[in-house]
Scaffold this motif. Structure first.
Motif, PDB file in Angstrom:
ATOM      1  N   ASP A   1       0.844  -1.193   0.000  1.00 19.92           N
ATOM      2  CA  ASP A   1       0.000   0.000   0.000  1.00 19.92           C
ATOM      3  C   ASP A   1       0.883   1.247   0.000  1.00 19.92           C
ATOM      4  O   ASP A   1       1.289   1.747   1.042  1.00 19.92           O
ATOM      5  N   LEU A   2       1.149   1.748  -1.209  1.00 19.03           N
ATOM      6  CA  LEU A   2       2.039   2.911  -1.312  1.00 19.03           C
ATOM      7  C   LEU A   2       1.378   4.194  -0.841  1.00 19.03           C
ATOM      8  O   LEU A   2       2.049   5.186  -0.574  1.00 19.03           O
ATOM      9  N   SER A   3       0.036   4.174  -0.740  1.00 20.08           N
ATOM     10  CA  SER A   3      -0.669   5.418  -0.387  1.00 20.08           C
ATOM     11  C   SER A   3      -0.243   5.947   0.984  1.00 20.08           C
ATOM     12  O   SER A   3      -0.299   7.146   1.241  1.00 20.08           O
ATOM     13  N   THR A   4       0.224   5.041   1.854  1.00 17.91           N
ATOM     14  CA  THR A   4       0.735   5.457   3.171  1.00 17.91           C
ATOM     15  C   THR A   4       1.857   6.487   3.016  1.00 17.91           C
ATOM     16  O   THR A   4       2.081   7.304   3.903  1.00 17.91           O
ATOM     17  N   TYR A   5       2.568   6.382   1.901  1.00 13.93           N
ATOM     18  CA  TYR A   5       3.749   7.222   1.715  1.00 13.93           C
ATOM     19  C   TYR A   5       3.465   8.484   0.908  1.00 13.93           C
ATOM     20  O   TYR A   5       4.364   9.241   0.600  1.00 13.93           O
ATOM     21  N   TYR A   6       2.193   8.664   0.529  1.00 15.76           N
ATOM     22  CA  TYR A   6       1.795   9.905  -0.136  1.00 15.76           C
ATOM     23  C   TYR A   6       0.884  10.676   0.811  1.00 15.76           C
ATOM     24  O   TYR A   6      -0.251  10.268   1.047  1.00 15.76           O
ATOM     25  N   PRO A   7       1.379  11.780   1.372  1.00 12.63           N
ATOM     26  CA  PRO A   7       0.528  12.536   2.282  1.00 12.63           C
ATOM     27  C   PRO A   7      -0.699  13.080   1.556  1.00 12.63           C
ATOM     28  O   PRO A   7      -0.671  13.243   0.334  1.00 12.63           O
ATOM     29  N   LYS A   8      -1.762  13.317   2.310  1.00 13.32           N
ATOM     30  CA  LYS A   8      -3.027  13.772   1.721  1.00 13.32           C
ATOM     31  C   LYS A   8      -2.853  15.033   0.889  1.00 13.32           C
ATOM     32  O   LYS A   8      -3.514  15.209  -0.127  1.00 13.32           O
ATOM     33  N   ASP A   9      -1.963  15.899   1.334  1.00 15.00           N
ATOM     34  CA  ASP A   9      -1.795  17.172   0.612  1.00 15.00           C
ATOM     35  C   ASP A   9      -0.654  17.099  -0.404  1.00 15.00           C
ATOM     36  O   ASP A   9      -0.034  18.082  -0.723  1.00 15.00           O
ATOM     37  N   TYR A  10      -0.380  15.869  -0.893  1.00 11.68           N
ATOM     38  CA  TYR A  10       0.671  15.693  -1.899  1.00 11.68           C
ATOM     39  C   TYR A  10       0.452  16.704  -3.016  1.00 11.68           C
ATOM     40  O   TYR A  10      -0.656  16.888  -3.493  1.00 11.68           O
ATOM     41  N   TYR A  11       1.538  17.352  -3.421  1.00  6.07           N
ATOM     42  CA  TYR A  11       1.398  18.545  -4.255  1.00  6.07           C
ATOM     43  C   TYR A  11       0.586  18.334  -5.532  1.00  6.07           C
ATOM     44  O   TYR A  11      -0.130  19.198  -5.968  1.00  6.07           O
ATOM     45  N   SER A  12       0.670  17.125  -6.118  1.00  5.14           N
ATOM     46  CA  SER A  12       0.008  16.994  -7.413  1.00  5.14           C
ATOM     47  C   SER A  12      -1.506  16.854  -7.281  1.00  5.14           C
ATOM     48  O   SER A  12      -2.198  16.820  -8.280  1.00  5.14           O
ATOM     49  N   PHE A  13      -2.019  16.762  -6.053  1.00  2.00           N
ATOM     50  CA  PHE A  13      -3.473  16.665  -5.905  1.00  2.00           C
ATOM     51  C   PHE A  13      -4.087  17.870  -5.207  1.00  2.00           C
ATOM     52  O   PHE A  13      -5.207  17.843  -4.767  1.00  2.00           O
ATOM     53  N   SER A  14      -3.304  18.961  -5.147  1.00  2.00           N
ATOM     54  CA  SER A  14      -3.882  20.191  -4.650  1.00  2.00           C
ATOM     55  C   SER A  14      -4.891  20.683  -5.695  1.00  2.00           C
ATOM     56  O   SER A  14      -4.827  20.294  -6.855  1.00  2.00           O
ATOM     57  N   PRO A  15      -5.857  21.528  -5.286  1.00  2.00           N
ATOM     58  CA  PRO A  15      -6.898  21.933  -6.246  1.00  2.00           C
ATOM     59  C   PRO A  15      -6.313  22.694  -7.436  1.00  2.00           C
ATOM     60  O   PRO A  15      -5.315  23.396  -7.296  1.00  2.00           O
ATOM     61  N   LEU A  16      -6.959  22.522  -8.576  1.00  2.00           N
ATOM     62  CA  LEU A  16      -6.565  23.231  -9.789  1.00  2.00           C
ATOM     63  C   LEU A  16      -6.758  24.733  -9.589  1.00  2.00           C
ATOM     64  O   LEU A  16      -7.761  25.161  -9.025  1.00  2.00           O
ATOM     65  N   VAL A  17      -5.774  25.508 -10.034  1.00  2.00           N
ATOM     66  CA  VAL A  17      -5.906  26.966  -9.923  1.00  2.00           C
ATOM     67  C   VAL A  17      -6.240  27.524 -11.304  1.00  2.00           C
ATOM     68  O   VAL A  17      -5.473  27.362 -12.249  1.00  2.00           O
ATOM     69  N   LYS A  18      -7.412  28.164 -11.398  1.00  2.00           N
ATOM     70  CA  LYS A  18      -7.787  28.777 -12.676  1.00  2.00           C
ATOM     71  C   LYS A  18      -7.553  30.275 -12.586  1.00  2.00           C
ATOM     72  O   LYS A  18      -7.916  30.901 -11.597  1.00  2.00           O
ATOM     73  N   SER A  19      -6.945  30.829 -13.625  1.00  2.00           N
ATOM     74  CA  SER A  19      -6.671  32.266 -13.588  1.00  2.00           C
ATOM     75  C   SER A  19      -7.823  33.062 -14.203  1.00  2.00           C
ATOM     76  O   SER A  19      -8.713  32.492 -14.838  1.00  2.00           O
ATOM     77  N   SER A  20      -7.768  34.386 -14.044  1.00  2.00           N
ATOM     78  CA  SER A  20      -8.856  35.253 -14.518  1.00  2.00           C
ATOM     79  C   SER A  20      -8.841  35.330 -16.045  1.00  2.00           C
ATOM     80  O   SER A  20      -7.814  35.077 -16.670  1.00  2.00           O
ATOM     81  N   PRO A  21      -9.994  35.712 -16.674  1.00  2.72           N
ATOM     82  CA  PRO A  21     -10.041  35.835 -18.138  1.00  2.72           C
ATOM     83  C   PRO A  21      -8.966  36.774 -18.679  1.00  2.72           C
ATOM     84  O   PRO A  21      -8.358  36.499 -19.707  1.00  2.72           O
ATOM     85  N   LEU A  22      -8.686  37.854 -17.956  1.00  3.65           N
ATOM     86  CA  LEU A  22      -7.682  38.808 -18.423  1.00  3.65           C
ATOM     87  C   LEU A  22      -6.298  38.153 -18.422  1.00  3.65           C
ATOM     88  O   LEU A  22      -5.541  38.239 -19.390  1.00  3.65           O
ATOM     89  N   LYS A  23      -6.000  37.480 -17.324  1.00  5.12           N
ATOM     90  CA  LYS A  23      -4.710  36.803 -17.219  1.00  5.12           C
ATOM     91  C   LYS A  23      -4.586  35.715 -18.292  1.00  5.12           C
ATOM     92  O   LYS A  23      -3.522  35.520 -18.877  1.00  5.12           O
ATOM     93  N   ASN A  24      -5.700  35.030 -18.538  1.00 11.20           N
ATOM     94  CA  ASN A  24      -5.708  33.994 -19.568  1.00 11.20           C
ATOM     95  C   ASN A  24      -5.384  34.573 -20.944  1.00 11.20           C
ATOM     96  O   ASN A  24      -4.648  33.977 -21.729  1.00 11.20           O
ATOM     97  N   LEU A  25      -5.935  35.744 -21.215  1.00  9.38           N
ATOM     98  CA  LEU A  25      -5.705  36.396 -22.500  1.00  9.38           C
ATOM     99  C   LEU A  25      -4.215  36.736 -22.641  1.00  9.38           C
ATOM    100  O   LEU A  25      -3.598  36.505 -23.689  1.00  9.38           O
ATOM    101  N   ILE A  26      -3.646  37.245 -21.570  1.00  8.08           N
ATOM    102  CA  ILE A  26      -2.219  37.604 -21.594  1.00  8.08           C
ATOM    103  C   ILE A  26      -1.367  36.349 -21.828  1.00  8.08           C
ATOM    104  O   ILE A  26      -0.447  36.346 -22.638  1.00  8.08           O
ATOM    105  N   LYS A  27      -1.741  35.249 -21.126  1.00  8.50           N
ATOM    106  CA  LYS A  27      -0.985  34.003 -21.277  1.00  8.50           C
ATOM    107  C   LYS A  27      -1.068  33.489 -22.713  1.00  8.50           C
ATOM    108  O   LYS A  27      -0.106  32.947 -23.254  1.00  8.50           O
ATOM    109  N   LYS A  28      -2.250  33.660 -23.320  1.00  7.06           N
ATOM    110  CA  LYS A  28      -2.452  33.171 -24.680  1.00  7.06           C
ATOM    111  C   LYS A  28      -1.582  33.946 -25.668  1.00  7.06           C
ATOM    112  O   LYS A  28      -0.941  33.369 -26.550  1.00  7.06           O
ATOM    113  N   VAL A  29      -1.552  35.269 -25.498  1.00  9.02           N
ATOM    114  CA  VAL A  29      -0.742  36.108 -26.393  1.00  9.02           C
ATOM    115  C   VAL A  29       0.744  35.768 -26.211  1.00  9.02           C
ATOM    116  O   VAL A  29       1.493  35.619 -27.181  1.00  9.02           O
ATOM    117  N   ARG A  30       1.130  35.607 -24.944  1.00 10.68           N
ATOM    118  CA  ARG A  30       2.533  35.278 -24.670  1.00 10.68           C
ATOM    119  C   ARG A  30       2.921  33.948 -25.306  1.00 10.68           C
ATOM    120  O   ARG A  30       3.999  33.828 -25.879  1.00 10.68           O
TER     121      ARG A  30
END
Ligand code: ZN
Length: 308
Positions: free
Chosen positions: A52-81
């Motif tokens: 059971d490897l799950s014992t060795y992955y803490p609950k807040d393991y970084y790859s399962f933190s909630p997805l962060v969505k940015s604002s529409p304006l920031k998204n537009l800037i990221k797209k142009v970049r």
């Protein structure tokens, strides 16, 4: 009496292995984990994988933190970049630009991220203008549409019944026990001429050669296999890939984390700031760049192409 380790190298098939012992150190759980190091190619594999490897992955393991969505304006800037970046305008690279560039992607390419965690990377690529994105992670909470044409699938790549132009694995390869099967699944899910990027620690690392089981990226028992370049090439070519390029992208972390373990402390951002001054952290950052130049760093990007 010395007992000869049983088994064969998962990368080059050699039966000449030697064993050493390691502990869980990130969380400070200890334990006895036996790694086999191949005498032929230098790759590493964990021989006693916990049930059971799950014992060795803490609950807040970084790859399962909630997805962060940015604002529409920031998204537009990221797209142009992203558009400017992909058309070769220097100085506008996203943090992951260095590996993205070498894949020479087209915005329409069908792209898979295997072991994608919460899907943050494919979300960022979506924001950047990519139009056909699929993340796979059997440990995800469930299937989800993160955005238009950007899907997170709670399953293995092998369960997908379609193929891709680009498959990438960002530090997930070393968490899977069967490298030959993993790379075969990638091969079978790539279109002819399709590209595969595997980012992973490597056992050729100078830090590993010097510090052995105190190397922070050995990461017992979460890292089940760690290839050498020779071992990775051997298994990839056996499957039918061309290994086009190996690029080192190691970071200050290889020194900071390893130094913490040498002092006997668990790994945490607080401990890094507590035990290393900003100047020391900067010095290690520069040392990592030097190691990468000389091919001594502890992680690489493997760029592969499926032969036509
Ligand atoms: Zn080997």
């Amino acid at each position: 009496m010395l007992i000869k380790p049983s088994g064969i190298c998962k990368f080059c098939n050699s039966s000449s292995l030697h064993e050493f012992q390691a502990q869980e150190r990130m969380l400070g759980l200890g334990g006895k984990f036996i790694y086999q190091e191949c005498r032929n190619c230098g790759s590493l594999q964990l021989s006693n994988i916990p049930k059971d490897l799950s014992t060795y992955y803490p609950k807040d393991y970084y790859s399962f933190s909630p997805l962060v969505k940015s604002s529409p304006l920031k998204n537009l800037i990221k797209k142009v970049r992203m558009k400017l970046f992909l058309s070769g305008v220097a100085g506008l690279a996203p943090s992951y630009g260095y590996w993205l560039n070498r894949l020479e992607p087209n915005l329409k390419d069908k792209i898979a991220d295997v072991g994608c965690g919460n899907g943050q990377l494919i979300y960022e690529l979506h924001v950047g203008g990519f139009k056909n994105l699929h993340g796979f992670d059997p440990f995800a909470e469930g299937d989800a549409m993160l955005a238009e044409n950007c899907y997170l699938w709670k399953k293995e790549l092998s369960e997908a019944d379609y193929s891709f132009d680009i498959i990438m694995m960002h530090h997930s390869f070393e968490h899977m026990s069967d490298p030959k099967q993993v790379l075969t699944d990638c091969y079978n899910h790539l279109n002819p001429g399709g590209k595969l990027l595997v980012r992973t620690p490597i056992s050729d690392a100078k830090v590993f050669q010097e510090e052995m089981e105190l190397w922070v990226q050995l990461d017992a028992p979460r890292h089940l296999v760690i290839p050498s370049i020779k071992g990775f090439r051997s298994v990839a070519e056996e499957i039918g890939f061309d290994l086009k390029e190996v690029v080192f992208d190691s970071e200050a972390f290889q020194f900071l984390g390893t130094e913490l373990y040498k002092k006997g402390y668990p790994l945490s951002p607080e401990n890094l700031d507590k035990y290393f001054t900003p100047e020391e952290q900067m010095e290690y950052k520069e040392k990592a760049l030097l190691y990468n130049e000389k091919g001594l760093g502890d992680q690489v990007c493997f760029y592969l192409v499926k032969k036509d």
